[in-house]
Design an enzyme around this catalytic site. Structure first.
Site, mmCIF file in Angstrom:
data_model
loop_
_atom_site.group_PDB
_atom_site.id
_atom_site.type_symbol
_atom_site.label_atom_id
_atom_site.label_comp_id
_atom_site.label_asym_id
_atom_site.label_seq_id
_atom_site.Cartn_x
_atom_site.Cartn_y
_atom_site.Cartn_z
ATOM 1 C CE1 TYR A 171 33.715 64.603 17.236
ATOM 2 C CE2 TYR A 171 32.044 66.018 18.219
ATOM 3 C CZ TYR A 171 32.944 65.749 17.198
ATOM 4 O OH TYR A 171 33.062 66.615 16.155
ATOM 5 N N PRO A 172 29.586 62.338 21.376
ATOM 6 C CG PRO A 172 28.740 61.986 23.542
ATOM 7 C CD PRO A 172 30.009 61.905 22.725
ATOM 8 C CG HIS A 198 27.773 72.502 10.416
ATOM 9 N ND1 HIS A 198 28.662 72.127 11.401
ATOM 10 C CD2 HIS A 198 27.293 71.363 9.878
ATOM 11 C CE1 HIS A 198 28.708 70.809 11.444
ATOM 12 N NE2 HIS A 198 27.892 70.309 10.538
ATOM 13 C CD GLN A 211 28.403 64.410 7.827
ATOM 14 O OE1 GLN A 211 28.616 63.824 6.779
ATOM 15 N NE2 GLN A 211 27.453 65.304 7.948
#
Ligand code: 76R
Length: 275
Positions: A171-172, A198, A211
């Site tokens: 996903y962007p 994060h 990722q």
């Protein structure tokens, strides 16, 4: 003019990345004879092999798990001329009008803006926290360890080799730019602090989620492409859920459409999408 006469467009560092999602037009496909169908599948298979044999080039092929699209490709290659050429060839590989574009995304691999610098690590961690003396044996060996770790990490970010884990999520996303929540008007130190939180959340998924964050500012609609590889969809669901609570995503995350694909060998993929 042959491709070799065209000047390459290779970023100073990193590779180009294309996510390509297509629908299969079964109406057009059904007009082909058995021989033509076989030839079409052979043509795509050969093209996939050719792409995978290109230096520094990787191609993931997957079936999309929802009717948003049927077939997905993720192409990583240094030269945009080569990426562009393969993209056109992939689109036509099964014949005219068989693959129709459903979605696409252009980005580049990039280094993180927020990793700890060598100087910062030496000053804050080694001298500040661990009380080591600059130039001592322990200091030098800890610094060498840091250098090795960073080199390895940077290589993965810029020149990744992705595993064949079955689940791929793409996903962007962008960082919000509105009112008090304008990511781009925050000072660097504040952004870095937020990104550390994060990354801490992300690291808990080590070994379960791979990722790859690729940058697309100026290249496509959003600012980053997020590619997650997993063995279990529950890890995708839970990392994305958990990150929504992270201040960076909660305050600043804006998301595009989500695509879930399944990496498959080509012959299985053909049967899966009814070719
Ligand atoms: O680069 C690194 O791997 C270490 C620190 C790190 C950075 C700089 C990191 C770690 N990320 C970074 C940057 Mn990330 N990431 C996302 C998403 O759905 C959502 O809410 C967010 C989508 C996921 C799931 C994820 C996972 N990350 C970024 C950026 C660029 C921001 C910028 O530069 O301003 C985006 C858009 C983004 C989004 N991140 C990690 C993960 C995971 C799993 C990690 C840990 C990696 C590891 O240590 O193995």
């Amino acid at each position: 003019m042959s491709n070799s006469e065209i000047a390459p467009i290779v970023p100073r560092e990193g590779w180009h990345v294309l996510h390509l999602f297509y629908h299969v037009d079964h109406g057009q496909w059904s007009l082909l004879g058995e021989d033509e169908k076989r030839q079409a599948k052979t043509q795509l298979t050969e093209l996939v092999h050719e792409i995978r044999a290109t230096p520094d080039t990787h191609l993931l092929v997957f079936s999309i798990a929802t009717p948003k699209a049927d077939i997905g490709f993720m192409l990583l290659t240094p030269d945009l001329q080569v990426a562009n050429m393969y993209e056109k060839q992939l689109a036509l590989s099964l014949g005219t009008d068989i693959l129709t574009p459903a979605y696409s995304y252009l980005s580049q691999t990039e280094r993180s803006e927020y990793t700890t610098s060598r100087e910062q690590y030496a000053e804050e961690t080694l001298v500040g926290e661990r009380g080591l003396k600059e130039g001592s044996e322990e200091y030098e060996s800890a610094l060498k360890e840091f250098d090795d770790r960073m080199e390895h990490y940077l290589k993965h970010r810029l020149y990744p080799v992705l595993p064949d884990w079955p689940v791929i999520c793409f996903y962007p996303m962008s960082k919000r730019r509105s009112g008090a929540d304008n990511w781009y008007s925050l000072p660097y130190e504040e952004r870095k602090r937020l990104m550390l939180g994060h990354a801490r959340t992300g690291r808990a998924y080590s070994g379960r989620i791979l990722q790859l964050i690729t940058g697309s500012t100026g290249l496509d609609e959003y600012e980053w492409g997020v590619t997650l590889l997993a063995k279990d969809t529950i890890d995708v669901k839970s990392i994305v859920y958990e990150m929504r609570f992270d201040e960076v995503s909660a305050r600043f995350g804006e998301f595009g459409d989500f695509y879930i694909g399944l990496q498959l060998p080509l012959d299985v993929l053909f049967r899966r999408v009814c070719l």
